[in-house]
Write an enzyme that holds these catalytic residues in place. Structure first.
Site, PDB file in Angstrom:
ATOM      1  N   ARG A  19     -27.751 -24.074 -15.976  1.00  0.00           N
ATOM      2  CA  ARG A  19     -29.164 -24.317 -15.263  1.00  0.00           C
ATOM      3  C   ARG A  19     -29.217 -23.161 -14.438  1.00  0.00           C
ATOM      4  NH1 ARG A  19     -29.089 -30.165 -12.912  1.00  0.00           N
ATOM      5  NH2 ARG A  19     -31.168 -30.049 -12.680  1.00  0.00           N
ATOM      6  N   CYS A  21     -23.156 -26.876 -14.081  1.00  0.00           N
ATOM      7  CA  CYS A  21     -23.763 -28.039 -13.936  1.00  0.00           C
ATOM      8  C   CYS A  21     -23.060 -28.654 -15.389  1.00  0.00           C
ATOM      9  CB  CYS A  21     -25.231 -28.152 -13.868  1.00  0.00           C
ATOM     10  SG  CYS A  21     -25.759 -29.866 -13.956  1.00  0.00           S
ATOM     11  N   ARG A  62     -27.723 -29.388  -6.762  1.00  0.00           N
ATOM     12  CA  ARG A  62     -28.770 -28.289  -7.234  1.00  0.00           C
ATOM     13  C   ARG A  62     -29.889 -28.104  -6.826  1.00  0.00           C
ATOM     14  NH1 ARG A  62     -27.629 -24.724 -11.284  1.00  0.00           N
ATOM     15  NH2 ARG A  62     -30.179 -24.348 -11.148  1.00  0.00           N
ATOM     16  N   LYS A 106     -36.813 -39.738  -6.635  1.00  0.00           N
ATOM     17  CA  LYS A 106     -35.871 -38.787  -6.269  1.00  0.00           C
ATOM     18  C   LYS A 106     -36.156 -37.459  -6.491  1.00  0.00           C
ATOM     19  CE  LYS A 106     -32.201 -37.488  -8.984  1.00  0.00           C
ATOM     20  NZ  LYS A 106     -32.197 -35.869  -9.079  1.00  0.00           N
ATOM     21  N   ASN A 107     -36.551 -37.064  -7.574  1.00  0.00           N
ATOM     22  CA  ASN A 107     -36.869 -35.609  -7.662  1.00  0.00           C
ATOM     23  C   ASN A 107     -38.098 -35.214  -6.859  1.00  0.00           C
ATOM     24  OD1 ASN A 107     -34.338 -35.261  -9.248  1.00  0.00           O
ATOM     25  ND2 ASN A 107     -35.719 -35.420 -11.197  1.00  0.00           N
ATOM     26  N   ARG A 136     -26.102 -40.830  -6.933  1.00  0.00           N
ATOM     27  CA  ARG A 136     -26.829 -39.820  -6.648  1.00  0.00           C
ATOM     28  C   ARG A 136     -28.408 -40.159  -6.882  1.00  0.00           C
ATOM     29  NH1 ARG A 136     -25.948 -35.521 -10.267  1.00  0.00           N
ATOM     30  NH2 ARG A 136     -27.749 -34.979  -9.344  1.00  0.00           N
ATOM     31  N   ASP A 186     -34.515 -36.522 -18.967  1.00  0.00           N
ATOM     32  CA  ASP A 186     -33.893 -37.806 -17.959  1.00  0.00           C
ATOM     33  C   ASP A 186     -33.650 -39.137 -18.367  1.00  0.00           C
ATOM     34  OD1 ASP A 186     -33.362 -35.427 -16.093  1.00  0.00           O
ATOM     35  OD2 ASP A 186     -34.917 -36.189 -15.035  1.00  0.00           O
ATOM     36  N   ILE A 198     -31.628 -19.794 -12.303  1.00  0.00           N
ATOM     37  CA  ILE A 198     -32.721 -19.982 -11.431  1.00  0.00           C
ATOM     38  C   ILE A 198     -33.506 -18.819 -11.651  1.00  0.00           C
ATOM     39  CG2 ILE A 198     -31.849 -21.701  -9.875  1.00  0.00           C
ATOM     40  CD1 ILE A 198     -31.089 -19.563  -7.820  1.00  0.00           C
ATOM     41  N   ASP A 199     -33.451 -18.032 -12.753  1.00  0.00           N
ATOM     42  CA  ASP A 199     -33.868 -16.516 -12.860  1.00  0.00           C
ATOM     43  C   ASP A 199     -35.656 -16.632 -12.784  1.00  0.00           C
ATOM     44  OD1 ASP A 199     -33.611 -18.147 -15.381  1.00  0.00           O
ATOM     45  OD2 ASP A 199     -34.482 -16.665 -16.362  1.00  0.00           O
TER      46      ASP A 199
HETATM   47  N1  EPU Z   1     -34.545 -22.774 -16.725  1.00  0.00           N
HETATM   48  C1  EPU Z   1     -34.299 -21.526 -16.939  1.00  0.00           C
HETATM   49  N2  EPU Z   1     -34.467 -20.571 -15.857  1.00  0.00           N
HETATM   50  C2  EPU Z   1     -35.115 -21.052 -14.659  1.00  0.00           C
HETATM   51  C3  EPU Z   1     -35.233 -22.528 -14.329  1.00  0.00           C
HETATM   52  C4  EPU Z   1     -34.754 -23.347 -15.371  1.00  0.00           C
HETATM   53  O1  EPU Z   1     -34.087 -21.025 -17.770  1.00  0.00           O
HETATM   54  O2  EPU Z   1     -34.828 -20.571 -13.496  1.00  0.00           O
HETATM   55  C5  EPU Z   1     -34.425 -23.764 -17.902  1.00  0.00           C
HETATM   56  C6  EPU Z   1     -33.266 -24.763 -17.616  1.00  0.00           C
HETATM   57  O3  EPU Z   1     -32.124 -24.259 -17.942  1.00  0.00           O
HETATM   58  C7  EPU Z   1     -33.594 -25.943 -18.349  1.00  0.00           C
HETATM   59  C8  EPU Z   1     -35.071 -25.696 -18.400  1.00  0.00           C
HETATM   60  O4  EPU Z   1     -35.486 -24.561 -18.021  1.00  0.00           O
HETATM   61  O5  EPU Z   1     -33.406 -25.710 -20.001  1.00  0.00           O
HETATM   62  C9  EPU Z   1     -35.904 -26.537 -17.501  1.00  0.00           C
HETATM   63  O6  EPU Z   1     -35.165 -26.900 -16.257  1.00  0.00           O
HETATM   64  P1  EPU Z   1     -35.877 -27.037 -14.909  1.00  0.00           P
HETATM   65  O7  EPU Z   1     -36.017 -26.039 -14.092  1.00  0.00           O
HETATM   66  O8  EPU Z   1     -37.308 -27.671 -15.132  1.00  0.00           O
HETATM   67  O9  EPU Z   1     -34.972 -28.049 -14.298  1.00  0.00           O
HETATM   68  P2  EPU Z   1     -34.642 -28.241 -12.619  1.00  0.00           P
HETATM   69  O10 EPU Z   1     -35.916 -28.241 -12.109  1.00  0.00           O
HETATM   70  O11 EPU Z   1     -33.374 -27.885 -12.276  1.00  0.00           O
HETATM   71  C10 EPU Z   1     -35.692 -31.011 -12.741  1.00  0.00           C
HETATM   72  C11 EPU Z   1     -34.893 -32.351 -12.209  1.00  0.00           C
HETATM   73  C12 EPU Z   1     -34.032 -32.642 -13.270  1.00  0.00           C
HETATM   74  C13 EPU Z   1     -34.602 -32.883 -14.637  1.00  0.00           C
HETATM   75  C14 EPU Z   1     -35.295 -31.291 -14.959  1.00  0.00           C
HETATM   76  C15 EPU Z   1     -36.231 -31.301 -16.369  1.00  0.00           C
HETATM   77  C16 EPU Z   1     -35.154 -32.157  -9.762  1.00  0.00           C
HETATM   78  C17 EPU Z   1     -34.276 -32.030  -8.697  1.00  0.00           C
HETATM   79  N3  EPU Z   1     -34.429 -32.125 -11.048  1.00  0.00           N
HETATM   80  O12 EPU Z   1     -34.432 -29.988 -12.612  1.00  0.00           O
HETATM   81  O13 EPU Z   1     -33.363 -33.689 -12.907  1.00  0.00           O
HETATM   82  O14 EPU Z   1     -33.842 -32.949 -15.677  1.00  0.00           O
HETATM   83  O15 EPU Z   1     -36.294 -30.946 -14.018  1.00  0.00           O
HETATM   84  O16 EPU Z   1     -37.040 -32.409 -16.258  1.00  0.00           O
HETATM   85  O17 EPU Z   1     -36.072 -32.117  -9.744  1.00  0.00           O
HETATM   86  C18 EPU Z   1     -31.987 -35.792 -13.157  1.00  0.00           C
HETATM   87  O18 EPU Z   1     -32.656 -36.307 -12.280  1.00  0.00           O
HETATM   88  O19 EPU Z   1     -30.934 -36.262 -13.516  1.00  0.00           O
HETATM   89  C19 EPU Z   1     -32.153 -34.256 -13.346  1.00  0.00           C
HETATM   90  C20 EPU Z   1     -31.322 -33.531 -13.769  1.00  0.00           C
END
Ligand code: EPU
Length: 425
Positions: free
Chosen positions: A121, A116, A92, A22-23, A402, A310, A123-124
Protein backbone atom coordinates in the site's frame (compact mmCIF):
# COMPACT_ATOMS: atom_id res chain seq x y z
CA UNK A 1 -5.87 -11.58 22.30
CA UNK A 2 -9.61 -12.10 22.47
CA UNK A 3 -11.37 -14.69 20.36
CA UNK A 4 -15.05 -15.32 19.67
CA UNK A 5 -17.08 -18.47 19.66
CA UNK A 6 -19.85 -18.52 17.05
CA UNK A 7 -22.55 -21.15 17.35
CA UNK A 8 -23.63 -21.55 13.73
CA UNK A 9 -26.81 -22.33 11.81
CA UNK A 10 -28.99 -19.60 13.31
CA UNK A 11 -31.27 -17.56 11.09
CA UNK A 12 -30.95 -13.78 11.44
CA UNK A 13 -34.11 -11.68 11.73
CA UNK A 14 -34.88 -8.12 12.77
CA UNK A 15 -33.62 -4.59 12.27
CA UNK A 16 -30.03 -3.42 12.46
CA UNK A 17 -28.87 0.21 12.60
CA UNK A 18 -25.71 1.00 10.67
CA UNK A 19 -22.98 3.03 12.40
CA UNK A 20 -21.08 6.02 11.02
CA UNK A 21 -18.65 5.30 8.18
CA UNK A 22 -15.18 4.49 9.52
CA UNK A 23 -13.33 5.60 6.41
CA UNK A 24 -15.19 8.92 6.13
CA UNK A 25 -14.65 9.56 9.80
CA UNK A 26 -10.85 9.29 9.73
CA UNK A 27 -10.46 11.98 7.08
CA UNK A 28 -13.07 14.17 8.78
CA UNK A 29 -11.30 13.99 12.12
CA UNK A 30 -8.13 14.99 10.27
CA UNK A 31 -9.99 17.95 8.73
CA UNK A 32 -10.20 19.50 12.21
CA UNK A 33 -6.45 20.23 11.76
CA UNK A 34 -7.33 22.76 9.05
CA UNK A 35 -8.71 25.35 11.48
CA UNK A 36 -8.19 26.89 14.90
CA UNK A 37 -11.95 26.88 15.45
CA UNK A 38 -14.01 24.37 17.38
CA UNK A 39 -15.19 21.40 15.29
CA UNK A 40 -17.92 18.94 16.20
CA UNK A 41 -18.27 15.54 14.57
CA UNK A 42 -21.37 13.39 15.13
CA UNK A 43 -22.23 9.76 14.36
CA UNK A 44 -18.61 8.78 15.02
CA UNK A 45 -18.40 4.99 15.47
CA UNK A 46 -16.70 3.67 18.59
CA UNK A 47 -13.91 1.69 16.90
CA UNK A 48 -10.31 0.84 17.64
CA UNK A 49 -9.14 2.78 14.56
CA UNK A 50 -11.14 5.86 15.56
CA UNK A 51 -9.76 5.75 19.11
CA UNK A 52 -6.20 5.51 17.72
CA UNK A 53 -6.86 8.39 15.35
CA UNK A 54 -8.16 10.60 18.15
CA UNK A 55 -5.07 9.72 20.20
CA UNK A 56 -2.90 10.68 17.23
CA UNK A 57 -4.65 14.05 16.96
CA UNK A 58 -4.10 14.60 20.69
CA UNK A 59 -0.38 13.98 20.32
CA UNK A 60 -0.38 16.68 17.61
CA UNK A 61 -1.88 19.10 20.13
CA UNK A 62 -5.59 18.89 19.29
CA UNK A 63 -7.87 19.35 22.33
CA UNK A 64 -10.44 16.58 22.16
CA UNK A 65 -13.58 16.14 24.22
CA UNK A 66 -16.23 13.43 24.00
CA UNK A 67 -19.57 15.25 24.25
CA UNK A 68 -21.69 12.08 24.30
CA UNK A 69 -21.46 8.63 22.68
CA UNK A 70 -20.53 9.23 19.03
CA UNK A 71 -20.12 13.00 19.41
CA UNK A 72 -16.71 14.61 19.61
CA UNK A 73 -15.51 18.16 19.96
CA UNK A 74 -12.07 18.97 18.55
CA UNK A 75 -10.02 22.12 18.55
CA UNK A 76 -6.66 22.37 16.84
CA UNK A 77 -5.59 25.80 18.12
CA UNK A 78 -1.92 24.97 18.78
CA UNK A 79 -0.59 22.03 16.86
CA UNK A 80 2.71 20.45 15.90
CA UNK A 81 3.63 18.84 12.57
CA UNK A 82 5.36 15.73 13.94
CA UNK A 83 3.47 12.45 14.26
CA UNK A 84 4.59 9.67 16.57
CA UNK A 85 5.72 6.34 15.12
CA UNK A 86 3.91 4.29 17.79
CA UNK A 87 0.49 5.45 16.63
CA UNK A 88 1.18 5.76 12.91
CA UNK A 89 2.49 2.19 12.62
CA UNK A 90 -0.78 0.83 14.04
CA UNK A 91 -3.00 2.46 11.49
CA UNK A 92 -2.46 3.32 7.85
CA UNK A 93 -5.24 5.90 7.91
CA UNK A 94 -2.76 8.10 9.83
CA UNK A 95 -1.62 9.31 6.41
CA UNK A 96 -4.79 11.45 6.37
CA UNK A 97 -3.07 14.02 8.60
CA UNK A 98 -0.57 14.89 5.84
CA UNK A 99 -2.85 17.03 3.66
CA UNK A 100 -4.35 19.16 6.45
CA UNK A 101 -0.98 19.72 8.16
CA UNK A 102 0.62 20.77 4.87
CA UNK A 103 -2.30 23.15 4.23
CA UNK A 104 -2.22 24.65 7.70
CA UNK A 105 1.48 24.54 8.72
CA UNK A 106 3.22 23.96 5.36
CA UNK A 107 5.03 21.00 6.88
CA UNK A 108 4.52 17.51 8.25
CA UNK A 109 6.80 14.72 9.47
CA UNK A 110 5.19 11.32 9.29
CA UNK A 111 6.79 7.93 9.94
CA UNK A 112 6.25 5.76 6.86
CA UNK A 113 3.13 3.73 7.77
CA UNK A 114 4.74 0.40 6.84
CA UNK A 115 3.47 -2.83 5.31
CA UNK A 116 -0.01 -4.18 5.39
CA UNK A 117 -1.36 -7.70 5.29
CA UNK A 118 -3.77 -6.92 2.42
CA UNK A 119 -0.82 -6.17 0.15
CA UNK A 120 1.50 -3.40 -0.88
CA UNK A 121 0.00 0.00 0.00
CA UNK A 122 2.31 2.73 -1.25
CA UNK A 123 1.69 6.46 -0.80
CA UNK A 124 3.57 7.63 -3.89
CA UNK A 125 0.45 9.29 -5.34
CA UNK A 126 -0.12 11.30 -2.14
CA UNK A 127 3.48 12.52 -2.26
CA UNK A 128 3.39 13.24 -6.00
CA UNK A 129 0.28 15.39 -5.46
CA UNK A 130 1.88 17.30 -2.58
CA UNK A 131 4.95 17.94 -4.76
CA UNK A 132 2.65 19.37 -7.43
CA UNK A 133 1.35 21.80 -4.80
CA UNK A 134 4.91 23.00 -4.20
CA UNK A 135 6.10 20.68 -1.41
CA UNK A 136 9.59 19.26 -1.04
CA UNK A 137 9.74 15.68 0.14
CA UNK A 138 12.63 13.96 1.86
CA UNK A 139 12.98 10.80 3.85
CA UNK A 140 15.28 10.05 6.70
CA UNK A 141 15.36 7.38 9.39
CA UNK A 142 12.00 6.05 8.21
CA UNK A 143 10.31 9.44 8.49
CA UNK A 144 8.87 11.35 5.53
CA UNK A 145 9.41 15.09 5.82
CA UNK A 146 7.19 17.30 3.72
CA UNK A 147 7.85 21.04 3.65
CA UNK A 148 6.74 23.94 1.49
CA UNK A 149 8.05 27.52 1.44
CA UNK A 150 5.07 28.44 -0.62
CA UNK A 151 2.10 26.37 -1.73
CA UNK A 152 0.44 27.02 -5.09
CA UNK A 153 -2.57 25.48 -6.81
CA UNK A 154 -1.87 23.12 -9.70
CA UNK A 155 -3.34 20.41 -11.86
CA UNK A 156 -2.79 16.93 -10.40
CA UNK A 157 -3.48 13.64 -12.15
CA UNK A 158 -4.13 11.13 -9.38
CA UNK A 159 -4.72 7.91 -11.34
CA UNK A 160 -2.39 5.05 -10.54
CA UNK A 161 -2.01 1.43 -11.65
CA UNK A 162 -5.05 0.41 -9.63
CA UNK A 163 -7.20 3.45 -10.28
CA UNK A 164 -7.37 6.48 -8.02
CA UNK A 165 -6.52 6.67 -4.36
CA UNK A 166 -9.16 7.31 -1.70
CA UNK A 167 -7.03 8.69 1.15
CA UNK A 168 -4.75 10.33 -1.43
CA UNK A 169 -7.73 12.27 -2.80
CA UNK A 170 -8.77 13.19 0.76
CA UNK A 171 -5.26 14.44 1.52
CA UNK A 172 -4.92 16.56 -1.59
CA UNK A 173 -8.39 18.06 -1.40
CA UNK A 174 -7.69 19.04 2.23
CA UNK A 175 -4.27 20.50 1.42
CA UNK A 176 -5.71 22.40 -1.57
CA UNK A 177 -8.43 24.08 0.53
CA UNK A 178 -5.70 26.27 2.09
CA UNK A 179 -3.41 26.45 -0.97
CA UNK A 180 -3.47 29.78 -2.84
CA UNK A 181 -4.85 29.49 -6.39
CA UNK A 182 -6.88 26.80 -8.11
CA UNK A 183 -6.14 23.09 -7.81
CA UNK A 184 -7.70 20.60 -10.20
CA UNK A 185 -7.53 16.95 -9.21
CA UNK A 186 -8.05 14.68 -12.21
CA UNK A 187 -8.88 11.00 -11.69
CA UNK A 188 -10.00 11.79 -8.15
CA UNK A 189 -11.65 9.06 -6.07
CA UNK A 190 -15.47 9.25 -6.26
CA UNK A 191 -16.20 7.21 -3.12
CA UNK A 192 -19.15 8.40 -0.95
CA UNK A 193 -16.65 8.94 1.88
CA UNK A 194 -14.84 11.52 -0.28
CA UNK A 195 -18.12 13.19 -1.21
CA UNK A 196 -19.03 13.43 2.47
CA UNK A 197 -15.61 14.86 3.34
CA UNK A 198 -15.96 17.50 0.61
CA UNK A 199 -19.38 18.51 2.00
CA UNK A 200 -17.84 18.93 5.44
CA UNK A 201 -15.03 21.04 3.93
CA UNK A 202 -17.64 23.21 2.20
CA UNK A 203 -19.24 23.78 5.58
CA UNK A 204 -15.81 24.99 6.74
CA UNK A 205 -15.83 27.56 3.94
CA UNK A 206 -13.83 25.64 1.34
CA UNK A 207 -14.56 26.26 -2.34
CA UNK A 208 -14.91 22.86 -4.04
CA UNK A 209 -16.59 21.93 -7.31
CA UNK A 210 -17.07 18.60 -9.06
CA UNK A 211 -17.74 16.71 -5.83
CA UNK A 212 -18.38 13.03 -6.57
CA UNK A 213 -16.84 13.27 -10.04
CA UNK A 214 -13.28 12.32 -11.09
CA UNK A 215 -12.46 16.02 -11.61
CA UNK A 216 -12.50 18.07 -8.43
CA UNK A 217 -11.68 21.78 -8.53
CA UNK A 218 -10.63 23.56 -5.35
CA UNK A 219 -9.99 27.27 -4.95
CA UNK A 220 -7.76 27.82 -1.93
CA UNK A 221 -8.95 30.05 0.94
CA UNK A 222 -6.92 32.09 3.43
CA UNK A 223 -8.50 30.27 6.33
CA UNK A 224 -11.32 27.88 7.18
CA UNK A 225 -13.84 27.88 10.02
CA UNK A 226 -15.02 25.07 12.30
CA UNK A 227 -17.72 22.51 11.46
CA UNK A 228 -20.62 20.67 13.04
CA UNK A 229 -21.15 17.65 10.86
CA UNK A 230 -22.80 14.21 10.96
CA UNK A 231 -20.92 11.32 9.32
CA UNK A 232 -22.79 9.17 6.74
CA UNK A 233 -23.64 5.51 7.42
CA UNK A 234 -21.00 2.86 6.75
CA UNK A 235 -21.79 1.11 3.47
CA UNK A 236 -19.34 -1.71 4.10
CA UNK A 237 -21.01 -2.52 7.40
CA UNK A 238 -24.39 -2.35 5.63
CA UNK A 239 -23.15 -4.66 2.86
CA UNK A 240 -21.79 -7.11 5.42
CA UNK A 241 -25.20 -7.31 7.14
CA UNK A 242 -26.97 -7.72 3.79
CA UNK A 243 -24.77 -10.72 3.05
CA UNK A 244 -25.35 -12.05 6.59
CA UNK A 245 -29.11 -11.88 5.98
CA UNK A 246 -28.83 -13.70 2.64
CA UNK A 247 -26.60 -16.55 3.78
CA UNK A 248 -28.67 -17.25 6.92
CA UNK A 249 -31.86 -17.08 4.82
CA UNK A 250 -33.09 -14.39 7.17
CA UNK A 251 -35.39 -11.38 7.06
CA UNK A 252 -33.44 -8.22 7.90
CA UNK A 253 -34.06 -4.52 7.76
CA UNK A 254 -30.82 -2.57 7.52
CA UNK A 255 -31.13 1.16 8.05
CA UNK A 256 -29.24 4.43 8.63
CA UNK A 257 -27.18 4.25 5.45
CA UNK A 258 -27.74 5.44 1.90
CA UNK A 259 -28.70 2.46 -0.33
CA UNK A 260 -27.56 4.36 -3.45
CA UNK A 261 -24.01 4.15 -2.13
CA UNK A 262 -24.24 0.37 -2.28
CA UNK A 263 -25.45 0.21 -5.89
CA UNK A 264 -22.81 -2.27 -7.06
CA UNK A 265 -23.76 -4.88 -4.44
CA UNK A 266 -27.52 -4.34 -4.81
CA UNK A 267 -27.21 -4.70 -8.58
CA UNK A 268 -25.54 -8.10 -8.24
CA UNK A 269 -28.09 -9.22 -5.66
CA UNK A 270 -30.89 -8.28 -8.05
CA UNK A 271 -29.22 -10.19 -10.90
CA UNK A 272 -28.76 -13.37 -8.87
CA UNK A 273 -32.35 -13.44 -7.64
CA UNK A 274 -32.06 -11.76 -4.21
CA UNK A 275 -35.40 -10.65 -2.75
CA UNK A 276 -35.13 -7.18 -1.24
CA UNK A 277 -36.77 -3.77 -1.20
CA UNK A 278 -35.02 -0.41 -1.10
CA UNK A 279 -36.46 2.55 0.79
CA UNK A 280 -34.39 5.58 -0.23
CA UNK A 281 -36.73 7.81 1.76
CA UNK A 282 -35.92 6.13 5.04
CA UNK A 283 -32.40 5.06 4.09
CA UNK A 284 -32.97 1.35 4.48
CA UNK A 285 -32.95 -1.98 2.67
CA UNK A 286 -35.12 -4.92 3.69
CA UNK A 287 -33.98 -8.36 2.68
CA UNK A 288 -36.24 -11.44 2.62
CA UNK A 289 -35.42 -15.16 2.84
CA UNK A 290 -34.36 -16.26 -0.65
CA UNK A 291 -31.18 -18.34 -0.27
CA UNK A 292 -32.57 -21.32 -2.19
CA UNK A 293 -33.31 -19.07 -5.22
CA UNK A 294 -29.87 -17.47 -5.56
CA UNK A 295 -27.74 -18.08 -8.66
CA UNK A 296 -23.92 -17.88 -8.86
CA UNK A 297 -22.22 -14.64 -9.94
CA UNK A 298 -19.02 -13.19 -11.39
CA UNK A 299 -17.73 -9.88 -10.13
CA UNK A 300 -14.59 -7.75 -10.07
CA UNK A 301 -13.62 -5.20 -7.43
CA UNK A 302 -13.14 -1.71 -8.81
CA UNK A 303 -13.01 1.86 -7.55
CA UNK A 304 -16.43 3.38 -6.76
CA UNK A 305 -19.03 3.04 -8.24
CA UNK A 306 -17.64 -0.45 -8.96
CA UNK A 307 -17.84 -3.36 -6.52
CA UNK A 308 -15.92 -2.42 -3.35
CA UNK A 309 -12.78 -4.32 -2.41
CA UNK A 310 -13.86 -3.95 1.24
CA UNK A 311 -16.73 -6.41 0.54
CA UNK A 312 -14.71 -8.94 -1.47
CA UNK A 313 -13.98 -11.30 1.45
CA UNK A 314 -17.61 -11.26 2.66
CA UNK A 315 -18.80 -11.84 -0.92
CA UNK A 316 -16.62 -14.97 -1.08
CA UNK A 317 -18.77 -16.43 1.70
CA UNK A 318 -21.95 -15.62 -0.22
CA UNK A 319 -20.51 -17.32 -3.33
CA UNK A 320 -19.74 -20.41 -1.25
CA UNK A 321 -23.37 -20.62 -0.06
CA UNK A 322 -24.88 -20.55 -3.57
CA UNK A 323 -24.98 -23.73 -5.72
CA UNK A 324 -22.70 -23.41 -8.76
CA UNK A 325 -19.48 -21.67 -9.66
CA UNK A 326 -18.96 -18.02 -8.64
CA UNK A 327 -15.88 -15.94 -9.47
CA UNK A 328 -14.54 -12.84 -7.75
CA UNK A 329 -11.56 -10.96 -9.18
CA UNK A 330 -9.67 -8.49 -6.98
CA UNK A 331 -8.41 -5.45 -8.91
CA UNK A 332 -7.62 -3.02 -6.08
CA UNK A 333 -5.44 -5.19 -3.82
CA UNK A 334 -4.45 -8.25 -5.88
CA UNK A 335 -3.12 -10.01 -2.75
CA UNK A 336 -6.12 -9.39 -0.50
CA UNK A 337 -6.98 -13.07 -0.06
CA UNK A 338 -5.77 -13.98 3.42
CA UNK A 339 -9.27 -15.26 4.19
CA UNK A 340 -9.11 -17.99 1.53
CA UNK A 341 -7.08 -20.50 3.55
CA UNK A 342 -9.23 -19.89 6.64
CA UNK A 343 -12.47 -20.36 4.70
CA UNK A 344 -11.02 -23.62 3.39
CA UNK A 345 -10.48 -24.72 7.00
CA UNK A 346 -14.19 -24.26 7.58
CA UNK A 347 -14.97 -26.43 4.54
CA UNK A 348 -15.25 -23.71 1.91
CA UNK A 349 -14.64 -25.07 -1.57
CA UNK A 350 -12.54 -22.16 -2.78
CA UNK A 351 -9.33 -21.88 -4.78
CA UNK A 352 -7.29 -18.93 -5.86
CA UNK A 353 -6.02 -18.39 -9.37
CA UNK A 354 -3.90 -15.26 -9.54
CA UNK A 355 -6.26 -12.61 -8.19
CA UNK A 356 -9.46 -14.52 -8.80
CA UNK A 357 -11.27 -16.55 -6.15
CA UNK A 358 -13.06 -19.53 -7.64
CA UNK A 359 -15.93 -20.51 -5.40
CA UNK A 360 -17.81 -23.78 -5.76
CA UNK A 361 -21.03 -23.78 -3.79
CA UNK A 362 -22.81 -24.86 -1.83
CA UNK A 363 -20.04 -25.60 0.64
CA UNK A 364 -20.75 -27.63 3.75
CA UNK A 365 -19.22 -25.43 6.40
CA UNK A 366 -18.33 -26.96 9.72
CA UNK A 367 -16.97 -25.07 12.72
CA UNK A 368 -13.21 -24.92 13.36
CA UNK A 369 -10.54 -22.64 14.83
CA UNK A 370 -9.65 -19.90 12.37
CA UNK A 371 -7.36 -16.89 12.47
CA UNK A 372 -8.42 -13.36 11.54
CA UNK A 373 -5.73 -11.59 9.50
CA UNK A 374 -7.29 -8.23 8.72
CA UNK A 375 -10.50 -6.31 9.16
CA UNK A 376 -12.61 -7.53 6.25
CA UNK A 377 -11.19 -11.08 6.39
CA UNK A 378 -12.42 -11.18 10.01
CA UNK A 379 -15.90 -10.20 8.89
CA UNK A 380 -15.85 -13.00 6.32
CA UNK A 381 -14.89 -15.51 9.03
CA UNK A 382 -17.78 -14.32 11.20
CA UNK A 383 -20.14 -14.80 8.23
CA UNK A 384 -18.81 -18.29 7.55
CA UNK A 385 -19.15 -19.07 11.28
CA UNK A 386 -22.81 -18.04 11.15
CA UNK A 387 -23.55 -20.76 8.58
CA UNK A 388 -21.17 -23.44 9.91
CA UNK A 389 -22.32 -26.55 11.71
CA UNK A 390 -21.20 -26.42 15.32
CA UNK A 391 -18.82 -23.94 16.89
CA UNK A 392 -16.35 -21.67 15.08
CA UNK A 393 -13.62 -19.94 17.05
CA UNK A 394 -12.31 -16.78 15.41
CA UNK A 395 -8.92 -15.86 16.90
CA UNK A 396 -7.28 -12.39 16.83
CA UNK A 397 -10.67 -10.76 16.68
CA UNK A 398 -9.13 -7.37 17.45
CA UNK A 399 -8.84 -6.92 13.69
CA UNK A 400 -12.62 -6.85 13.50
CA UNK A 401 -12.88 -4.28 16.28
CA UNK A 402 -10.91 -1.84 14.10
CA UNK A 403 -13.89 -1.36 11.82
CA UNK A 404 -17.19 -2.83 13.05
CA UNK A 405 -18.96 -1.14 15.97
CA UNK A 406 -20.61 -3.59 18.40
CA UNK A 407 -20.63 -6.30 15.74
CA UNK A 408 -21.16 -9.18 18.20
CA UNK A 409 -24.05 -7.39 19.95
CA UNK A 410 -25.69 -6.35 16.69
CA UNK A 411 -25.56 -9.92 15.35
CA UNK A 412 -26.76 -11.41 18.66
CA UNK A 413 -29.75 -9.06 18.67
CA UNK A 414 -30.68 -10.49 15.27
CA UNK A 415 -30.54 -14.07 16.60
CA UNK A 416 -26.90 -15.07 16.26
CA UNK A 417 -25.09 -16.78 19.11
CA UNK A 418 -21.68 -15.17 19.52
CA UNK A 419 -19.64 -15.18 22.70
CA UNK A 420 -16.44 -13.26 23.21
CA UNK A 421 -13.73 -15.11 25.10
CA UNK A 422 -11.18 -12.79 26.70
CA UNK A 423 -7.53 -13.71 26.36
CA UNK A 424 -7.04 -14.48 30.06
CA UNK A 425 -9.83 -17.08 30.35
N1 EPU B 1 -2.10 3.16 -4.47
C1 EPU B 1 -0.92 3.47 -5.08
N2 EPU B 1 -0.24 4.61 -4.67
C2 EPU B 1 -0.74 5.42 -3.71
C3 EPU B 1 -1.97 5.10 -3.11
C4 EPU B 1 -2.64 3.95 -3.51
O1 EPU B 1 -0.45 2.76 -5.94
O2 EPU B 1 -0.11 6.42 -3.40
C5 EPU B 1 -2.82 1.94 -4.86
C6 EPU B 1 -3.01 0.98 -3.70
O3 EPU B 1 -1.91 0.15 -3.51
C7 EPU B 1 -4.27 0.23 -4.11
C8 EPU B 1 -5.07 1.28 -4.84
O4 EPU B 1 -4.13 2.28 -5.23
O5 EPU B 1 -3.94 -0.79 -5.00
C9 EPU B 1 -6.15 1.92 -4.02
O6 EPU B 1 -5.65 2.36 -2.76
P1 EPU B 1 -6.24 3.60 -1.98
O7 EPU B 1 -5.17 4.61 -1.79
O8 EPU B 1 -7.52 4.04 -2.63
O9 EPU B 1 -6.57 2.98 -0.57
P2 EPU B 1 -6.51 3.74 0.79
O10 EPU B 1 -6.95 5.13 0.57
O11 EPU B 1 -5.22 3.48 1.47
C10 EPU B 1 -9.00 3.33 1.48
C11 EPU B 1 -9.69 2.67 2.63
C12 EPU B 1 -9.51 1.15 2.50
C13 EPU B 1 -10.09 0.69 1.16
C14 EPU B 1 -9.41 1.45 0.01
C15 EPU B 1 -9.99 1.12 -1.35
C16 EPU B 1 -9.45 4.33 4.36
C17 EPU B 1 -8.88 4.70 5.67
N3 EPU B 1 -9.11 3.12 3.87
O12 EPU B 1 -7.62 2.97 1.61
O13 EPU B 1 -10.28 0.58 3.55
O14 EPU B 1 -9.87 -0.69 1.00
O15 EPU B 1 -9.54 2.88 0.23
O16 EPU B 1 -11.34 1.40 -1.39
O17 EPU B 1 -10.21 5.09 3.79
C18 EPU B 1 -10.90 -1.10 5.05
O18 EPU B 1 -11.75 -0.32 5.48
O19 EPU B 1 -10.86 -2.32 5.36
C19 EPU B 1 -9.88 -0.60 4.15
C20 EPU B 1 -8.74 -1.23 3.91
Amino acid sequence: MDKVCIQGEKQLNGTVHISGAKNACMAMLAASLLTEDVCILRNVPDLRDVRFFIQLLETLGVKVEKLSPGEWKLQAANITHEASYDLVRQMRASVCIMGPLVGRLHKVSLPLPGGCVIGNRPIDLHLYGLQKLGCKISMNSGIIHVTADQLRGNSIFLGGRFGSTVTGTANLVMAATLTPGTTIIESAACEPEIVDLCKLLQQMGASIEGIGSPRITIVGQKQLRGFDYTVIGDIIEAGTFLIAGLITNGHLKIDQFCPEHLGALLHILEEIGGKFTIDTHHNSVEIFPCLDQLKPFHTTTLPYPGFPTDLQAQMCVLGLCIPGLSLITERIYPQRFMHVAELQRLGGNIILENSTAILQGPSRFSGADVMASDLRASAALYLAGLVSKGETFVHRVYHLDRGYENFDQKLNQLGASIKRIPDNS
